[in-house]
Write an enzyme that holds these catalytic residues in place. Structure first.
Site, PDB file in Angstrom:
ATOM      1  N   GLU A 285       2.743   1.661   0.716  1.00 43.59           N
ATOM      2  CA  GLU A 285       2.139   0.698   1.647  1.00 43.59           C
ATOM      3  C   GLU A 285       2.976  -0.571   1.641  1.00 43.59           C
ATOM      4  OE1 GLU A 285      -1.980  -0.316   1.222  1.00 43.59           O
ATOM      5  OE2 GLU A 285      -2.623   1.761   0.991  1.00 43.59           O
TER       6      GLU A 285
ATOM      7  N   HIS B  54      -9.040   7.592  -2.311  1.00 43.42           N
ATOM      8  CA  HIS B  54      -8.712   6.252  -1.832  1.00 43.42           C
ATOM      9  C   HIS B  54     -10.013   5.469  -1.682  1.00 43.42           C
ATOM     10  CE1 HIS B  54      -5.912   3.670   0.877  1.00 43.42           C
ATOM     11  NE2 HIS B  54      -6.999   2.963   0.602  1.00 43.42           N
TER      12      HIS B  54
ATOM     13  N   TYR C 209       2.556  -6.230  -1.346  1.00 39.62           N
ATOM     14  CA  TYR C 209       2.308  -7.201  -0.299  1.00 39.62           C
ATOM     15  C   TYR C 209       2.529  -8.644  -0.713  1.00 39.62           C
ATOM     16  CZ  TYR C 209      -0.105  -3.230   1.822  1.00 39.62           C
ATOM     17  OH  TYR C 209      -0.403  -2.000   2.341  1.00 39.62           O
TER      18      TYR C 209
ATOM     19  N   TRP D 164       1.700   0.221   6.363  1.00 43.99           N
ATOM     20  CA  TRP D 164       0.249   0.164   6.453  1.00 43.99           C
ATOM     21  C   TRP D 164      -0.094  -0.714   7.646  1.00 43.99           C
ATOM     22  CZ3 TRP D 164      -3.468   2.910   4.309  1.00 43.99           C
ATOM     23  CH2 TRP D 164      -4.795   2.508   4.546  1.00 43.99           C
TER      24      TRP D 164
END
Length: 517
Positions: free
Chosen positions: A404, A145, A333, A457
């Site tokens: 996420e 990550h 997102y 997240w």
């Protein structure tokens, strides 16, 4: 008239949306939260850990504050390295059934394959995994990550050199040997498609390589280097999954996937050119990485636009690549309108410029959704259903996890000097955000999408890359002086929902207005 139509639509949808509960998701569905090693662990030089690229990057000081907005770094972060037992109790207290975390490459292999194995790093992750399992929390482990040993950057320019494929597979196989008897969900990379852009196209992340007009960097070529880096990541994933299937899968019974950052796009105008622009923009998102791992090559739109700047796979690599993935992770997102820039005049944003489109958050002066505290991020819950169905159709309904959502670029808290702790903890807008996105995720599941988990997240406020500690995404508030963790209202709501006490009564008015528009 529009308001009357909205009220009519509200009443029509009420029966299908009201009463959505935990039981509307499959019994084995994972509800979790996520983190990453550099953002929370701290202990950056403790117990023989080596330097990572982010350790170096955050300590570079320029004329003002250096590379991070508040001049901070992850040396301490949330001190998860020493507080992991308490953090596991914290997860257990809100009923998480899974925890997505990443391994620090430089904590386990301080100098990559050029040095020895750090047994203290192995011990830390063994303790973390065992502690999670004791509380009934399944680990979903990300091998990489963002952070890598600085040694690999200095030795051969990391992702720009095919040699890193050997380093990555060496690291991954070590992880399978050390932890694979207990870990059943492996993610090779978190958001490699976004990382390639941030490191080599825009240049905001280390090693800060790019070329104008995409960014101002001392070195780099935005036309070629993002695709070279991505090429090496894709092959590293394929080789890793091949190793797991041949040597570990039958004994350990796990699966290997990859997590992709995925925006959703809608046509700005209802014309053929803008619908084609959506297809092009999407091809530069998830399919950039997923098409090679399913079909053996990049999307044809990328080949047409990039030409020789897009690397080619050999015949042997194409054969290796096909179907080298067990599940897809998706980090979602943002949603944008896009406009064609082949036949139309455009102000092109660097992020989408290679797809020959421009992005917008408004159509005819009307925002695409409700604005969050992030100036370029709007709440568009219906996009969750649309992108899941897009991936379902394109990739034969392979198992999928939303790895996420709900925080980074979604519903961040950006406190100012007058913001109180009470205001941060009372994050009611974020509850609405998570609730609405879960609503539309459930719609996709009802339509047959094989979705197996949802991860907020993030678990707690943490070091947020170049933003430092200026923004807060956690279910738990962290006081970075005392490091005390305090559950926010969103954590308490998530706990009730997971345990079946809380229902999603109705999608928010903002999402209904978006549907009307």
């Amino acid at each position: 008239m529009a308001r009357l139509f909205l009220l009519l639509l509200f009443s029509l949808l009420h029966s299908s949306v009201t009463g959505l509960r935990r039981s509307d998701f499959p019994p084995s569905f994972l509800f979790g939260a996520g983190s990453s090693s550099y953002q929370i662990e701290g202990a950056y030089l403790e117990d023989n850990k080596g330097l990572s690229n982010w350790d170096v990057f955050t300590h570079i000081k320029g004329a003002s504050k250096g590379n991070i907005d508040d001049g901070s770094n992850g040396d301490m972060a949330t001190d998860h390295y020493h507080r992991y037992k308490d953090d596991i109790e914290m997860m257990h207290s809100i009923g998480l059934t899974s925890y997505k975390f990443s391994l620090s490459w430089s904590r386990i292999l301080p100098k990559g394959r050029f040095g020895g194995i750090n047994q203290a790093g192995i011990k830390f992750y063994n303790n973390l995994i065992n502690g999670l399992l004791e509380k009934g929390i399944q680990p979903l482990v990300t091998i990489n990550h963002y952070d890598i040993p600085e040694e690999l950057q200095e030795r051969y320019n990391s992702w720009l050199n095919p040699e890193i494929q050997e380093d990555f597979t060496y690291f991954a196989e070590l992880c399978f040997k050390m932890f694979g008897d207990r870990v059943k969900h492996w993610v090779t990379f978190n958001e490699p498609n976004l990382l390639a852009k941030l490191e080599y196209f825009i240049g905001g992340f280390p090693p800060n390589r790019c070329s104008e007009p995409n960014g101002k960097c001392d070195y780099g070529n935005s036309s070629t280097e993002p695709y070279i880096a991505a090429h090496n990541m894709i092959l590293a994933h394929a080789k890793t999954n091949n190793i797991y299937r041949k040597n570990y899968k039958s004994k350990q019974g796990g699966s290997v996937g990859i997590t992709i950052h995925m925006r959703w796009y809608e046509p700005l105008r209802n014309i053929t050119e803008d619908h084609l622009a959506v297809s092009r923009a999407l091809s530069f998102e998830a399919p950039w990485f997923l098409d090679p791992l399913f079909f053996g090559d990049y999307p044809h739109q990328m080949r047409q636009i990039l030409g020789p700047n897009l690397p080619k796979f050999t015949a042997g690599e194409e054969k290796l690549l096909k179907n080298q993935i067990d599940f897809i992770g998706v980090n979602h997102y943002q949603t944008f309108y896009v406009k064609d820039c082949i036949y139309s005049l455009c102000d092109i944003d660097p992020y989408t410029s290679e797809a020959l489109v421009s992005e917008s958050t408004e159509r005819n002066g009307i925002p695409i959704g409700k604005l969050t505290q992030d100036a370029n991020t709007y709440v568009v819950p219906s996009s969750m259903e649309k992108l899941v169905m897009y991936l379902k159709e394109r990739y034969n309904n392979i198992p999928l996890y939303i790895t996420e959502n709900g925080g980074l670029l979604g519903y961040a808290q950006i406190p100012n000097i007058s913001t109180t702790v009470e205001e941060i903890i009372n994050d009611t807008e974020r509850i609405n955000y998570i609730r609405d996105y879960l609503t539309y995720l459930s719609f996709a599941i009802r339509k047959g999408a094989d979705v197996r988990g949802y991860f907020v997240w993030s678990l707690m406020d943490s070091f947020e890359w170049i933003s430092g500690y200026t923004i807060k995404y956690g279910l738990f508030h962290v006081n970075f002086k005392s490091l005390k963790r305090t559950p926010k209202l969103s954590a308490k709501w998530y706990n009730k929902f997971i345990k079946g006490y809380e229902q999603i009564e109705i999608a928010s008015e903002e999402s209904l207005e978006h549907m009307v528009s």
